[in-house]
Design a protein around this motif. Structure first.
Motif, PDB file in Angstrom:
ATOM      1  N   GLU A 385       0.829  -1.198   0.000  1.00 31.83           N
ATOM      2  CA  GLU A 385       0.000   0.000   0.000  1.00 31.83           C
ATOM      3  C   GLU A 385       0.868   1.254   0.000  1.00 31.83           C
ATOM      4  O   GLU A 385       0.575   2.219  -0.714  1.00 31.83           O
ATOM      5  CB  GLU A 385      -0.936   0.010   1.210  1.00 31.83           C
ATOM      6  N   ARG A 386       1.928   1.244   0.801  1.00 33.05           N
ATOM      7  CA  ARG A 386       2.832   2.401   0.807  1.00 33.05           C
ATOM      8  C   ARG A 386       3.470   2.586  -0.568  1.00 33.05           C
ATOM      9  O   ARG A 386       3.600   3.715  -1.058  1.00 33.05           O
ATOM     10  CB  ARG A 386       3.912   2.236   1.879  1.00 33.05           C
ATOM     11  N   THR A 387       3.861   1.484  -1.195  1.00 37.98           N
ATOM     12  CA  THR A 387       4.467   1.561  -2.525  1.00 37.98           C
ATOM     13  C   THR A 387       3.483   2.137  -3.535  1.00 37.98           C
ATOM     14  O   THR A 387       3.839   3.019  -4.328  1.00 37.98           O
ATOM     15  CB  THR A 387       4.944   0.173  -2.983  1.00 37.98           C
ATOM     16  N   ASN A 388       2.257   1.658  -3.500  1.00 42.72           N
ATOM     17  CA  ASN A 388       1.236   2.134  -4.439  1.00 42.72           C
ATOM     18  C   ASN A 388       0.933   3.623  -4.257  1.00 42.72           C
ATOM     19  O   ASN A 388       0.545   4.310  -5.208  1.00 42.72           O
ATOM     20  CB  ASN A 388      -0.055   1.328  -4.277  1.00 42.72           C
ATOM     21  N   ARG A 389       1.101   4.111  -3.032  1.00 46.43           N
ATOM     22  CA  ARG A 389       0.812   5.518  -2.762  1.00 46.43           C
ATOM     23  C   ARG A 389       2.067   6.392  -2.846  1.00 46.43           C
ATOM     24  O   ARG A 389       2.029   7.577  -2.533  1.00 46.43           O
ATOM     25  CB  ARG A 389       0.154   5.657  -1.383  1.00 46.43           C
ATOM     26  N   GLY A 390       3.172   5.786  -3.283  1.00 43.37           N
ATOM     27  CA  GLY A 390       4.401   6.545  -3.502  1.00 43.37           C
ATOM     28  C   GLY A 390       5.108   7.001  -2.240  1.00 43.37           C
ATOM     29  O   GLY A 390       5.846   7.994  -2.255  1.00 43.37           O
ATOM     30  N   ILE A 391       4.880   6.273  -1.141  1.00 40.50           N
ATOM     31  CA  ILE A 391       5.507   6.644   0.132  1.00 40.50           C
ATOM     32  C   ILE A 391       6.825   5.886   0.275  1.00 40.50           C
ATOM     33  O   ILE A 391       6.844   4.664   0.421  1.00 40.50           O
ATOM     34  CB  ILE A 391       4.579   6.331   1.326  1.00 40.50           C
ATOM     35  N   GLU A 392       7.929   6.618   0.250  1.00 37.16           N
ATOM     36  CA  GLU A 392       9.249   5.994   0.345  1.00 37.16           C
ATOM     37  C   GLU A 392       9.750   5.965   1.777  1.00 37.16           C
ATOM     38  O   GLU A 392       9.240   6.663   2.656  1.00 37.16           O
ATOM     39  CB  GLU A 392      10.248   6.771  -0.524  1.00 37.16           C
ATOM     40  N   ASN A 393      10.783   5.140   1.998  1.00 36.56           N
ATOM     41  CA  ASN A 393      11.423   5.032   3.314  1.00 36.56           C
ATOM     42  C   ASN A 393      12.566   6.036   3.442  1.00 36.56           C
ATOM     43  O   ASN A 393      13.242   6.350   2.464  1.00 36.56           O
ATOM     44  CB  ASN A 393      12.012   3.635   3.517  1.00 36.56           C
ATOM     45  N   LEU A 394      12.786   6.498   4.660  1.00 32.71           N
ATOM     46  CA  LEU A 394      14.053   7.140   4.978  1.00 32.71           C
ATOM     47  C   LEU A 394      15.169   6.100   4.891  1.00 32.71           C
ATOM     48  O   LEU A 394      14.895   4.886   4.914  1.00 32.71           O
ATOM     49  CB  LEU A 394      14.010   7.714   6.395  1.00 32.71           C
ATOM     50  N   PRO A 395      16.426   6.504   4.791  1.00 37.80           N
ATOM     51  CA  PRO A 395      17.519   5.526   4.895  1.00 37.80           C
ATOM     52  C   PRO A 395      17.360   4.697   6.166  1.00 37.80           C
ATOM     53  O   PRO A 395      16.928   5.208   7.202  1.00 37.80           O
ATOM     54  CB  PRO A 395      18.769   6.405   4.945  1.00 37.80           C
ATOM     55  N   THR A 396      17.698   3.435   6.082  1.00 40.32           N
ATOM     56  CA  THR A 396      17.521   2.537   7.232  1.00 40.32           C
ATOM     57  C   THR A 396      18.811   2.299   8.014  1.00 40.32           C
ATOM     58  O   THR A 396      18.780   1.693   9.080  1.00 40.32           O
ATOM     59  CB  THR A 396      16.957   1.181   6.777  1.00 40.32           C
ATOM     60  N   THR A 397      19.946   2.742   7.468  1.00 41.89           N
ATOM     61  CA  THR A 397      21.230   2.637   8.169  1.00 41.89           C
ATOM     62  C   THR A 397      22.045   3.897   7.907  1.00 41.89           C
ATOM     63  O   THR A 397      21.790   4.635   6.939  1.00 41.89           O
ATOM     64  CB  THR A 397      22.063   1.429   7.690  1.00 41.89           C
ATOM     65  N   LEU A 398      23.043   4.108   8.735  1.00 41.59           N
ATOM     66  CA  LEU A 398      23.950   5.221   8.496  1.00 41.59           C
ATOM     67  C   LEU A 398      24.660   5.034   7.162  1.00 41.59           C
ATOM     68  O   LEU A 398      24.896   6.011   6.439  1.00 41.59           O
ATOM     69  CB  LEU A 398      24.968   5.342   9.630  1.00 41.59           C
ATOM     70  N   GLY A 399      24.977   3.796   6.807  1.00 46.99           N
ATOM     71  CA  GLY A 399      25.629   3.533   5.527  1.00 46.99           C
ATOM     72  C   GLY A 399      24.787   4.020   4.355  1.00 46.99           C
ATOM     73  O   GLY A 399      25.308   4.656   3.417  1.00 46.99           O
ATOM     74  N   GLU A 400      23.480   3.729   4.386  1.00 44.91           N
ATOM     75  CA  GLU A 400      22.587   4.204   3.328  1.00 44.91           C
ATOM     76  C   GLU A 400      22.524   5.728   3.320  1.00 44.91           C
ATOM     77  O   GLU A 400      22.516   6.362   2.258  1.00 44.91           O
ATOM     78  CB  GLU A 400      21.175   3.651   3.540  1.00 44.91           C
ATOM     79  N   ALA A 401      22.464   6.321   4.504  1.00 45.44           N
ATOM     80  CA  ALA A 401      22.357   7.774   4.603  1.00 45.44           C
ATOM     81  C   ALA A 401      23.615   8.461   4.054  1.00 45.44           C
ATOM     82  O   ALA A 401      23.520   9.502   3.386  1.00 45.44           O
ATOM     83  CB  ALA A 401      22.119   8.182   6.052  1.00 45.44           C
ATOM     84  N   ILE A 402      24.789   7.899   4.332  1.00 50.55           N
ATOM     85  CA  ILE A 402      26.033   8.469   3.800  1.00 50.55           C
ATOM     86  C   ILE A 402      26.030   8.404   2.279  1.00 50.55           C
ATOM     87  O   ILE A 402      26.430   9.362   1.596  1.00 50.55           O
ATOM     88  CB  ILE A 402      27.253   7.729   4.381  1.00 50.55           C
ATOM     89  N   ALA A 403      25.580   7.283   1.730  1.00 48.90           N
ATOM     90  CA  ALA A 403      25.512   7.142   0.275  1.00 48.90           C
ATOM     91  C   ALA A 403      24.583   8.194  -0.327  1.00 48.90           C
ATOM     92  O   ALA A 403      24.883   8.789  -1.372  1.00 48.90           O
ATOM     93  CB  ALA A 403      25.049   5.740  -0.097  1.00 48.90           C
ATOM     94  N   GLU A 404      23.447   8.443   0.324  1.00 50.37           N
ATOM     95  CA  GLU A 404      22.503   9.471  -0.153  1.00 50.37           C
ATOM     96  C   GLU A 404      23.118  10.862  -0.042  1.00 50.37           C
ATOM     97  O   GLU A 404      22.907  11.716  -0.914  1.00 50.37           O
ATOM     98  CB  GLU A 404      21.203   9.405   0.649  1.00 50.37           C
ATOM     99  N   LEU A 405      23.866  11.112   1.026  1.00 51.62           N
ATOM    100  CA  LEU A 405      24.530  12.396   1.203  1.00 51.62           C
ATOM    101  C   LEU A 405      25.518  12.649   0.069  1.00 51.62           C
ATOM    102  O   LEU A 405      25.581  13.756  -0.498  1.00 51.62           O
ATOM    103  CB  LEU A 405      25.253  12.428   2.552  1.00 51.62           C
ATOM    104  N   LYS A 406      26.265  11.612  -0.290  1.00 54.73           N
ATOM    105  CA  LYS A 406      27.253  11.739  -1.366  1.00 54.73           C
ATOM    106  C   LYS A 406      26.578  11.920  -2.724  1.00 54.73           C
ATOM    107  O   LYS A 406      27.068  12.669  -3.581  1.00 54.73           O
ATOM    108  CB  LYS A 406      28.152  10.494  -1.393  1.00 54.73           C
ATOM    109  N   GLU A 407      25.468  11.248  -2.920  1.00 56.91           N
ATOM    110  CA  GLU A 407      24.775  11.309  -4.207  1.00 56.91           C
ATOM    111  C   GLU A 407      24.040  12.638  -4.399  1.00 56.91           C
ATOM    112  O   GLU A 407      23.919  13.144  -5.513  1.00 56.91           O
ATOM    113  CB  GLU A 407      23.776  10.148  -4.314  1.00 56.91           C
TER     114      GLU A 407
END
Length: 450
Positions: A385-407
């Motif tokens: 349901e979240r996917t169908n409504r376009g609701i995304e997740n925040l990063p789930t780890t610091l590693g993911e968040a660092i990658a998003e920061l760099k990107e």
């Protein structure tokens, strides 16, 4: 004397120093993680202090200067002068200033978090706006051992809004309140939070720079007063498995400098929100993944951002739905504001407020269109349901968040090249250290079984 108030002069400070018998001055600043530092000088050096002549070794502060360019100077903000309530004795007390950092030639040091916040404020002013911020910082009180180190036992067993005798923290909060008030804070509320041993004391919003100064001071005062009770106060986001973590909800608004009005308010809109407010919300939603490593900077931060404990982990907005990342508190008119609920109190407040403001302003500049409001409980939705409504997740780890920061671009734009590179290197090292660590959970689960 009212402290942390715009318009404080050197003469009024000298009067307060004489009246309170101030002998020592603590010159404070924060490093790139937001950790408070200071050097202490005698009051006889006040003129040199005010002229920015007190030097320190920037190479000894992580993320500041290389050893071959290590000389930095402290330039106090007179508006931040305060007498420290816990230092007051007959004929003796101590004072403090929060300082910006300058280079030997008098220019502002680019790696100073306070100077970085000022750059964001200046960019907002160029667009005709001033930024107001009202943070809400939660903390835990733990018992301490004979060495003053915390043990994993909370100071009380109270719950949300509980009273004494179950809320044993009431007396501690009272003394924190008294100290903050004497230092110039306007306190609005104080209460026990949801988790055992968890507390919150709210203070009035202010301009973005002062709000960051207040948040930094608040954390210092809370820890100092708790120690006087033999307790350890922590702003660690998730210190107890299975309990709510501590957040730093950030209430932010833009004011139109020319009109002197709240730029987020429009009485003719059904929600009484302006086009600027909607664009600001869109900018936050569009950039939140990119600045999560700034507002949620620890490995531990992402153990708070999970379903089931009130902390938002899904990227959505709502006028009142507390399961959304961004909500709009009910007050309107001059009090109209946007509340972003993912930041936690371990964040460097200067970096965090600057990143949030810059992200929202990017939405205004680009005239971004806000997505549909989510009024349903996101926590109760299925993944599909979240996917169908376009609701995304925040990063789930610091590693993911660092990658998003760099990107993304927002981190480099806000922090500047020097602080960005130092911050990313620090976070990369932290994540790599955690990734390679062998934890108690792994030993308990695998050592005997395999």
């Amino acid at each position: 004397m009212s402290t942390l108030t715009v318009g404080t002069t050197l003469e009024t400070i000298k009067e307060e120093i004489k009246k309170s018998n101030v002998e020592l001055l603590h010159l404070q600043f924060v490093d790139i993680e937001g950790v408070l530092k200071h050097v202490t000088v005698t009051v006889e050096q006040l003129d040199d202090v005010v002229d920015g002549k007190i030097m320190f070794d920037g190479s000894s502060v992580a993320g500041f200067s290389p050893i071959n360019k290590s000389d930095l100077y402290l330039l106090p903000d007179l508006n931040t002068f305060a007498v420290l309530p816990w230092s007051v004795e007959p004929n003796y007390s101590e004072g403090r200033f929060i300082c910006s950092i300058t280079n030997p030639d008098g220019t502002l040091f680019e790696g100073d978090p306070r100077n970085i916040m000022k750059k964001t404020i200046d960019k907002a002013a160029e667009k005709g706006y001033s930024i107001n911020v009202g943070p809400e910082l939660e903390f835990f009180l733990f018992k301490a051992d004979e060495n003053g180190l915390p043990i994993q036992e909370t100071q009380d067993l109270g719950g949300y809004f509980e009273t004494s005798p179950r809320d044993y923290g009431e007396r501690v909060r009272l003394e924190i309140y008294r100290a903050l008030k004497k230092m110039g804070f306007t306190i609005e509320a104080s209460h026990h939070e949801v988790a055992e041993g968890q507390h919150e004391i709210n203070f009035k919003y202010d301009n973005a720079l002062t709000a960051a100064d207040l948040a930094t001071t608040y954390k210092w005062v809370v820890k100092t007063i708790a120690r006087q009770f033999g307790l350890h106060a922590t702003f660690m986001p998730k210190p107890i498995f299975g309990s709510n973590g501590s957040g730093m909800h950030v209430n932010i608004s833009l004011f139109n400098n020319e009109k002197g009005s709240n730029a987020f308010f429009d009485e003719n809109d059904p929600r009484q929100l302006s086009e600027t407010a909607y664009q600001f919300i869109a900018g936050l939603l569009d950039n939140v993944k990119s600045f999560a490593a700034i507002t949620n900077p620890l490995v531990n931060s992402y153990k708070r951002l999970v379903p089931g404990y009130e902390a938002p982990c899904y990227i959505a907005w709502s006028a009142s739905n507390r399961s959304a990342l961004i909500r709009i508190p009910a007050k309107r008119g001059i009090a109209t504001r946007v509340e972003i609920r993912c930041p936690d109190p371990s964040a460097n407040p200067y970096f965090a407020y600057a990143a949030i403001a810059a992200a929202g302003l990017a939405g205004v500049t680009s005239a971004l269109e806000v997505p549909a409001e989510i009024v349903d409980d996101i926590f109760s939705m299925s993944e599909s349901e979240r996917t169908n409504r376009g609701i995304e997740n925040l990063p789930t780890t610091l590693g993911e968040a660092i990658a998003e920061l760099k990107e993304g671009t927002i981190g480099r734009e806000v922090l500047g090249e020097h602080a960005y590179n130092e911050y990313v290197a620090l976070k990369d090292k932290e994540w790599e250290s955690y990734r390679m660590a062998v934890t108690e959970w792994e030993l308990n689960r695998y050592q005997v079984k395999f």
